[in-house]
Design a protein around this motif. Structure first.
Motif, mmCIF file in Angstrom:
data_model
loop_
_atom_site.group_PDB
_atom_site.id
_atom_site.type_symbol
_atom_site.label_atom_id
_atom_site.label_comp_id
_atom_site.label_asym_id
_atom_site.label_seq_id
_atom_site.Cartn_x
_atom_site.Cartn_y
_atom_site.Cartn_z
ATOM 1 N N GLU A 76 -18.425 -17.302 -2.922
ATOM 2 C CA GLU A 76 -16.948 -16.797 -3.190
ATOM 3 C C GLU A 76 -16.117 -17.895 -4.368
ATOM 4 N N THR A 77 -16.875 -18.817 -4.475
ATOM 5 C CA THR A 77 -16.247 -19.977 -5.564
ATOM 6 C C THR A 77 -16.873 -19.975 -6.966
ATOM 7 N N ILE A 78 -17.767 -19.265 -7.068
ATOM 8 C CA ILE A 78 -18.440 -18.935 -8.450
ATOM 9 C C ILE A 78 -18.294 -17.628 -9.085
ATOM 10 N N GLY A 118 -23.112 -24.680 -10.302
ATOM 11 C CA GLY A 118 -21.749 -24.595 -9.470
ATOM 12 C C GLY A 118 -20.935 -25.813 -9.453
ATOM 13 N N LEU A 119 -21.754 -27.005 -9.609
ATOM 14 C CA LEU A 119 -20.861 -28.207 -9.537
ATOM 15 C C LEU A 119 -19.801 -28.143 -10.860
ATOM 16 N N GLY A 123 -16.967 -28.085 -8.476
ATOM 17 C CA GLY A 123 -17.284 -29.121 -7.747
ATOM 18 C C GLY A 123 -18.078 -29.148 -6.490
ATOM 19 N N PRO A 124 -18.095 -30.485 -5.943
ATOM 20 C CA PRO A 124 -19.240 -30.715 -4.744
ATOM 21 C C PRO A 124 -19.134 -29.764 -3.634
ATOM 22 N N PHE A 321 -25.508 -27.482 -15.572
ATOM 23 C CA PHE A 321 -24.121 -28.095 -15.595
ATOM 24 C C PHE A 321 -23.616 -28.033 -17.305
ATOM 25 N N VAL A 322 -24.396 -28.306 -18.172
ATOM 26 C CA VAL A 322 -24.042 -28.183 -19.465
ATOM 27 C C VAL A 322 -23.737 -26.805 -20.228
#
Length: 333
Positions: A76-78, A118-119, A123-124, A321-322
């Motif tokens: 739900e956060t991505i 995802g980070l 974030g964590p 991440f990049v």
């Protein structure tokens, strides 16, 4: 028609590209020993692996797919950009490792890529401990259990066959190794094939095509077919590293390595534990080699493989991440 379909289609194609690369670069691990011992020709081994990979995807359930799709990062956060970043990571890192003939783990590339992406996106708090517990268990299954089980099986076979003529052993295990290689290929499909099914199903949910996480039969068929096609192309550099450079294999030791690795992988799949088939078969090959004598294993080759394992997580995490950061700069969040 969902509004996000123009974005979803390229992402799904990236998932299938990663599945193809998995079949191309990871499936050779399943048949390296049977080719090295000359029990099967490369062409016959690849054909068998492609078929058994496909069956492994279809008939072993979706427990591993659910772990990858729901339990590594919070769905739900991505967004789809996170999936795209992770798939680019898998394709790039696998291709680089293949070029140098070094077997790497698409499982760890996928998990690390999803984590890094995802980070960068949320974030964590995006990480889920439940899934990471299974990842850590997978490391135990693939290294410790793979090695110990192969040493145990090989030691038992040495004792059981100690009075049997060498030619009889070779002839008998040439036939048995076909079965163990088939089981290894099947187990690869049961674990690695499911991982990208999970990502495909996650993408369908994020793209608004599905209201909840679910792996339909047509996704199994599609991912299984793509993986089998990738396998059919073979990964001869990796086969040479695994089956020839690491240690000298006979049919009996090839059988012990494959049977041990397949047993560990199928056990992990039944609990929804994603693990590296590359790590498992490599550890098993090292185990049967070390059973003969420690110097039978070419530890310099093993060191290169282990070094690749160690850098896969951080490198793929950074790549994920990049790529997500770049997507943000381009306005795709």
């Amino acid at each position: 028609m969902p509004d996000g379909l123009p974005v979803l289609i390229p992402v799904l194609l990236l998932v299938l590209a990663a599945e193809f690369v998995n079949g191309w670069t990871d499936s050779p691990n399943a048949i390296a020993t049977v080719v090295a011992t000359r029990v099967l020709s490369p062409l016959a081994a690849v054909g068998m692996a492609a078929s058994l990979n496909f069956l492994g995807v279809l008939i072993t359930g979706t427990a591993v797919a659910a772990t990858i799709g729901q339990d590594i990062v919070r769905p739900e956060t991505i967004s789809l950009s996170v999936v795209a970043a992770a798939m680019l990571t898998v394709v790039i890192w696998s291709t680089v490792a293949w070029y140098f003939g070094i077997p790497t783990s698409e499982s760890h590339e996928l998990i690390a890529g999803l984590t890094g992406a995802g980070l960068a996106s949320a974030g964590p708090s995006v990480l889920l401990w439940e899934g990471w517990q299974k990842v850590l268990l997978g490391l135990v299954f693939s290294t410790v259990i793979g090695f110990v089980l192969s040493v145990t099986v090989m030691t038992a076979l040495y004792w059981i066959l100690r009075r049997v003529r060498l030619n009889t052993v070779r002839n008998s295990f040439s036939k048995l190794q076909i079965l163990s290689a088939a089981l290894m290929a099947f187990s690869h499909g049961s674990n690695d094939g499911q991982k990208f099914m999970g990502v495909f199903a996650l993408s369908l949910m994020l793209g608004g095509v599905a209201s909840e996480f679910h792996v339909p039969v047509w996704v199994m068929l599609l991912c299984g077919s793509i993986m089998a096609t990738g396998t059919a192309f073979g990964g001869w550099r990796i086969i040479r590293t695994m089956g020839v450079k690491l240690t000298r294999l006979e049919p009996v030791s090839g059988f012990a390595a494959e049977a041990s690795a397949a047993g560990a992988i199928l056990a992990a799949s039944s609990f929804g534990i994603p693990l590296s088939t590359t790590h498992t078969i490599t550890s098993s090959i090292m185990g049967v080699g070390a059973t003969r004598r420690l110097s039978a294993v070419r530890w310099s080759v093993a060191g290169n493989i282990v070094a690749t394992w160690l850098i896969t997580f951080p490198v793929c995490g950074v790549l994920g991440f990049v790529f997500t950061w770049l997507f943000k700069q381009l306005g795709w969040t």
